[in-house]
Structure formats: structure tokens, C-alpha cells
Design a protein around this motif. Structure first.
Motif, PDB file in Angstrom:
ATOM      1  N   GLU A  19      48.520  58.476  67.107  1.00  0.00           N
ATOM      2  CA  GLU A  19      48.553  60.013  67.309  1.00  0.00           C
ATOM      3  C   GLU A  19      48.481  60.860  66.155  1.00  0.00           C
ATOM      4  O   GLU A  19      47.848  61.862  66.250  1.00  0.00           O
ATOM      5  CB  GLU A  19      50.073  60.214  67.956  1.00  0.00           C
ATOM      6  N   ARG A  20      48.768  60.424  64.757  1.00  0.00           N
ATOM      7  CA  ARG A  20      48.648  61.180  63.638  1.00  0.00           C
ATOM      8  C   ARG A  20      47.167  61.044  63.112  1.00  0.00           C
ATOM      9  O   ARG A  20      46.762  62.019  62.617  1.00  0.00           O
ATOM     10  CB  ARG A  20      49.491  60.459  62.709  1.00  0.00           C
ATOM     11  N   GLY A  21      46.663  60.163  63.518  1.00  0.00           N
ATOM     12  CA  GLY A  21      44.933  59.881  63.195  1.00  0.00           C
ATOM     13  C   GLY A  21      44.922  59.426  61.713  1.00  0.00           C
ATOM     14  O   GLY A  21      46.062  59.185  61.038  1.00  0.00           O
ATOM     15  N   THR A  22      43.941  59.469  61.192  1.00  0.00           N
ATOM     16  CA  THR A  22      43.615  59.155  59.722  1.00  0.00           C
ATOM     17  C   THR A  22      43.977  59.941  58.571  1.00  0.00           C
ATOM     18  O   THR A  22      44.194  59.462  57.536  1.00  0.00           O
ATOM     19  CB  THR A  22      42.399  58.635  59.506  1.00  0.00           C
ATOM     20  N   LYS A  23      44.350  61.102  59.114  1.00  0.00           N
ATOM     21  CA  LYS A  23      44.557  62.212  57.930  1.00  0.00           C
ATOM     22  C   LYS A  23      46.245  62.602  57.781  1.00  0.00           C
ATOM     23  O   LYS A  23      46.730  63.012  56.799  1.00  0.00           O
ATOM     24  CB  LYS A  23      43.872  63.522  58.196  1.00  0.00           C
ATOM     25  N   LYS A  24      47.005  62.021  58.555  1.00  0.00           N
ATOM     26  CA  LYS A  24      48.351  62.169  58.557  1.00  0.00           C
ATOM     27  C   LYS A  24      49.137  60.861  58.762  1.00  0.00           C
ATOM     28  O   LYS A  24      48.552  59.743  59.168  1.00  0.00           O
ATOM     29  CB  LYS A  24      48.957  63.036  59.631  1.00  0.00           C
ATOM     30  N   THR A  25      50.314  60.758  58.362  1.00  0.00           N
ATOM     31  CA  THR A  25      51.323  59.577  58.414  1.00  0.00           C
ATOM     32  C   THR A  25      52.398  59.921  59.191  1.00  0.00           C
ATOM     33  O   THR A  25      52.750  60.960  59.696  1.00  0.00           O
ATOM     34  CB  THR A  25      51.733  59.411  56.994  1.00  0.00           C
ATOM     35  N   ALA A  26      53.125  58.601  59.465  1.00  0.00           N
ATOM     36  CA  ALA A  26      54.087  58.659  60.492  1.00  0.00           C
ATOM     37  C   ALA A  26      55.522  58.357  59.351  1.00  0.00           C
ATOM     38  O   ALA A  26      55.179  57.261  58.537  1.00  0.00           O
ATOM     39  CB  ALA A  26      54.251  57.878  61.657  1.00  0.00           C
ATOM     40  N   CYS A  27      56.789  58.674  59.608  1.00  0.00           N
ATOM     41  CA  CYS A  27      57.948  58.222  59.109  1.00  0.00           C
ATOM     42  C   CYS A  27      58.343  56.989  59.958  1.00  0.00           C
ATOM     43  O   CYS A  27      58.465  57.056  61.041  1.00  0.00           O
ATOM     44  CB  CYS A  27      58.841  59.325  58.718  1.00  0.00           C
ATOM     45  N   PRO A  28      58.835  55.900  59.027  1.00  0.00           N
ATOM     46  CA  PRO A  28      59.451  54.726  59.871  1.00  0.00           C
ATOM     47  C   PRO A  28      60.703  55.389  60.642  1.00  0.00           C
ATOM     48  O   PRO A  28      61.038  54.627  61.507  1.00  0.00           O
ATOM     49  CB  PRO A  28      59.817  53.786  58.814  1.00  0.00           C
ATOM     50  N   THR A  29      61.194  56.274  60.093  1.00  0.00           N
ATOM     51  CA  THR A  29      62.559  56.876  60.846  1.00  0.00           C
ATOM     52  C   THR A  29      62.233  57.465  62.073  1.00  0.00           C
ATOM     53  O   THR A  29      62.958  57.326  63.041  1.00  0.00           O
ATOM     54  CB  THR A  29      63.422  57.667  60.103  1.00  0.00           C
ATOM     55  N   GLU A  30      60.994  57.848  62.218  1.00  0.00           N
ATOM     56  CA  GLU A  30      60.466  58.420  63.519  1.00  0.00           C
ATOM     57  C   GLU A  30      60.318  57.393  64.556  1.00  0.00           C
ATOM     58  O   GLU A  30      60.849  57.445  65.707  1.00  0.00           O
ATOM     59  CB  GLU A  30      59.024  59.191  63.252  1.00  0.00           C
ATOM     60  N   VAL A  31      59.905  56.240  64.255  1.00  0.00           N
ATOM     61  CA  VAL A  31      59.754  55.108  64.876  1.00  0.00           C
ATOM     62  C   VAL A  31      61.092  54.617  65.482  1.00  0.00           C
ATOM     63  O   VAL A  31      61.383  54.490  66.693  1.00  0.00           O
ATOM     64  CB  VAL A  31      59.128  53.663  64.133  1.00  0.00           C
ATOM     65  N   ALA A  32      62.095  54.478  64.599  1.00  0.00           N
ATOM     66  CA  ALA A  32      63.299  54.148  64.816  1.00  0.00           C
ATOM     67  C   ALA A  32      64.090  55.082  65.902  1.00  0.00           C
ATOM     68  O   ALA A  32      64.795  54.498  66.716  1.00  0.00           O
ATOM     69  CB  ALA A  32      64.244  54.076  63.580  1.00  0.00           C
ATOM     70  N   ARG A  33      64.009  56.227  65.667  1.00  0.00           N
ATOM     71  CA  ARG A  33      64.418  57.457  66.697  1.00  0.00           C
ATOM     72  C   ARG A  33      63.844  57.439  67.980  1.00  0.00           C
ATOM     73  O   ARG A  33      64.577  57.617  68.956  1.00  0.00           O
ATOM     74  CB  ARG A  33      64.345  58.558  66.073  1.00  0.00           C
ATOM     75  N   LEU A  34      62.612  57.089  67.978  1.00  0.00           N
ATOM     76  CA  LEU A  34      61.859  56.979  69.218  1.00  0.00           C
ATOM     77  C   LEU A  34      62.413  55.697  70.106  1.00  0.00           C
ATOM     78  O   LEU A  34      62.586  55.983  71.272  1.00  0.00           O
ATOM     79  CB  LEU A  34      60.248  56.646  69.099  1.00  0.00           C
ATOM     80  N   LEU A  35      62.697  54.639  69.264  1.00  0.00           N
ATOM     81  CA  LEU A  35      63.238  53.556  69.939  1.00  0.00           C
ATOM     82  C   LEU A  35      64.720  53.493  70.283  1.00  0.00           C
ATOM     83  O   LEU A  35      65.344  53.074  71.309  1.00  0.00           O
ATOM     84  CB  LEU A  35      63.045  52.380  69.135  1.00  0.00           C
ATOM     85  N   ALA A  36      65.619  54.148  69.305  1.00  0.00           N
ATOM     86  CA  ALA A  36      66.963  53.943  69.711  1.00  0.00           C
ATOM     87  C   ALA A  36      67.576  55.319  69.690  1.00  0.00           C
ATOM     88  O   ALA A  36      68.962  55.332  70.163  1.00  0.00           O
ATOM     89  CB  ALA A  36      67.725  53.629  68.193  1.00  0.00           C
ATOM     90  N   GLY A  37      67.187  56.391  69.809  1.00  0.00           N
ATOM     91  CA  GLY A  37      67.485  57.752  70.157  1.00  0.00           C
ATOM     92  C   GLY A  37      68.050  58.542  68.756  1.00  0.00           C
ATOM     93  O   GLY A  37      67.954  57.815  67.406  1.00  0.00           O
ATOM     94  N   SER A  38      68.666  59.337  68.886  1.00  0.00           N
ATOM     95  CA  SER A  38      69.082  60.391  67.750  1.00  0.00           C
ATOM     96  C   SER A  38      70.140  60.196  67.186  1.00  0.00           C
ATOM     97  O   SER A  38      70.598  60.450  65.869  1.00  0.00           O
ATOM     98  CB  SER A  38      69.337  61.752  67.886  1.00  0.00           C
ATOM     99  N   ASN A  39      71.282  58.954  67.562  1.00  0.00           N
ATOM    100  CA  ASN A  39      72.357  58.377  66.924  1.00  0.00           C
ATOM    101  C   ASN A  39      72.021  57.996  65.707  1.00  0.00           C
ATOM    102  O   ASN A  39      71.332  56.750  65.630  1.00  0.00           O
ATOM    103  CB  ASN A  39      73.159  57.755  67.847  1.00  0.00           C
ATOM    104  N   GLU A  40      72.392  58.199  64.544  1.00  0.00           N
ATOM    105  CA  GLU A  40      72.122  57.810  63.342  1.00  0.00           C
ATOM    106  C   GLU A  40      72.546  56.235  63.009  1.00  0.00           C
ATOM    107  O   GLU A  40      71.780  55.379  62.544  1.00  0.00           O
ATOM    108  CB  GLU A  40      72.397  58.433  61.994  1.00  0.00           C
ATOM    109  N   ALA A  41      73.487  56.071  63.600  1.00  0.00           N
ATOM    110  CA  ALA A  41      74.109  54.621  63.274  1.00  0.00           C
ATOM    111  C   ALA A  41      73.006  53.625  64.157  1.00  0.00           C
ATOM    112  O   ALA A  41      73.029  52.663  64.013  1.00  0.00           O
ATOM    113  CB  ALA A  41      75.516  54.622  63.931  1.00  0.00           C
ATOM    114  N   ASP A  42      72.696  54.100  65.176  1.00  0.00           N
ATOM    115  CA  ASP A  42      71.814  53.084  66.102  1.00  0.00           C
ATOM    116  C   ASP A  42      70.265  53.018  65.475  1.00  0.00           C
ATOM    117  O   ASP A  42      70.054  52.123  65.405  1.00  0.00           O
ATOM    118  CB  ASP A  42      71.720  53.702  67.503  1.00  0.00           C
ATOM    119  N   TRP A  43      69.846  54.003  65.129  1.00  0.00           N
ATOM    120  CA  TRP A  43      68.409  53.976  64.555  1.00  0.00           C
ATOM    121  C   TRP A  43      68.298  53.478  63.305  1.00  0.00           C
ATOM    122  O   TRP A  43      67.530  52.480  62.721  1.00  0.00           O
ATOM    123  CB  TRP A  43      67.441  55.324  64.759  1.00  0.00           C
ATOM    124  N   ARG A  44      69.351  53.559  62.531  1.00  0.00           N
ATOM    125  CA  ARG A  44      69.457  52.766  61.082  1.00  0.00           C
ATOM    126  C   ARG A  44      69.409  51.314  61.383  1.00  0.00           C
ATOM    127  O   ARG A  44      68.858  50.733  60.384  1.00  0.00           O
ATOM    128  CB  ARG A  44      70.526  53.332  60.250  1.00  0.00           C
TER     129      ARG A  44
END
Length: 94
Positions: A19-44
Motif C-alpha cells: 500500500e505504501r509503495g516504494t517511496k514510503k515505509t510502514a512501522c512495525p507497530t502499525e502491523v501489530a495494531r492492525l492485528l491486535a487492536g489499539s490496546n498497547e499490551a496486546d499489540w506489544r
């Protein structure tokens, strides 16, 4: 939901990077939040598995791990990192 499988992590990393293409990057925490939701304890809880999968995908030339905007060796990097889709031209010559 912290019961994400390796396949879920792989798919989410690849989709987010694409989605970001070759010019932009994604943060690993975004991946975690997509999978586990916004609760920090869960995504961490997913962060070690995400890092491990990012390394595997980088070694397979599917993504690039970047630190401070530059590609890093997947076997030797520390600290904060970002994920980018691998450039297709590197594989097909153009």
C-alpha cells in the motif's frame, strides 16, 4: 486479539508495505495494531514475532528493512526500524 498466526503477520506486512509503495515505509507497530487492536499490551506482544517475520521476508527479498531511511542487513540491525516493499526493478532488471 493477540492470536495472530505467522501467515497473518506475513500477509499484513506485505499488504501494508505494498500500500505504501516504494517511496514510503510502514512501522512495525502499525502491523501489530492492525492485528491486535489499539490496546498497547496486546499489540506489544506481537512485536517479537513481527520482527522475526520481517527479517525472514527481507532475507527472501520481499521487503526491505530500513533504519534512518537506509536499508540495513536483516541479520545485523538494532533499534527502531521501518518496513518497505522490495523494489521490483531490482529483481527484473528494469
Amino acid at each position: 486479539m493477540s492470536d495472530a498466526t505467522q501467515a497473518d503477520i506475513t500477509q499484513t506486512i506485505l499488504e501494508l508495505c505494498a500500500e505504501r509503495g516504494t517511496k514510503k515505509t510502514a512501522c512495525p507497530t502499525e502491523v501489530a495494531r492492525l492485528l491486535a487492536g489499539s490496546n498497547e499490551a496486546d499489540w506489544r506482544k506481537l512485536m517479537p514475532a513481527i520482527r522475526q517475520e520481517a527479517i525472514r521476508l527481507a532475507k527472501a527479498d520481499r521487503i526491505v528493512i530500513k533504519r534512518k531511511g537506509k536499508p540495513v542487513d536483516p541479520d545485523d540491525f538494532k533499534g527502531i526500524y521501518r518496513l518497505a516493499i522490495a523494489r521490483m526493478e531490482a529483481k527484473d532488471g528494469g
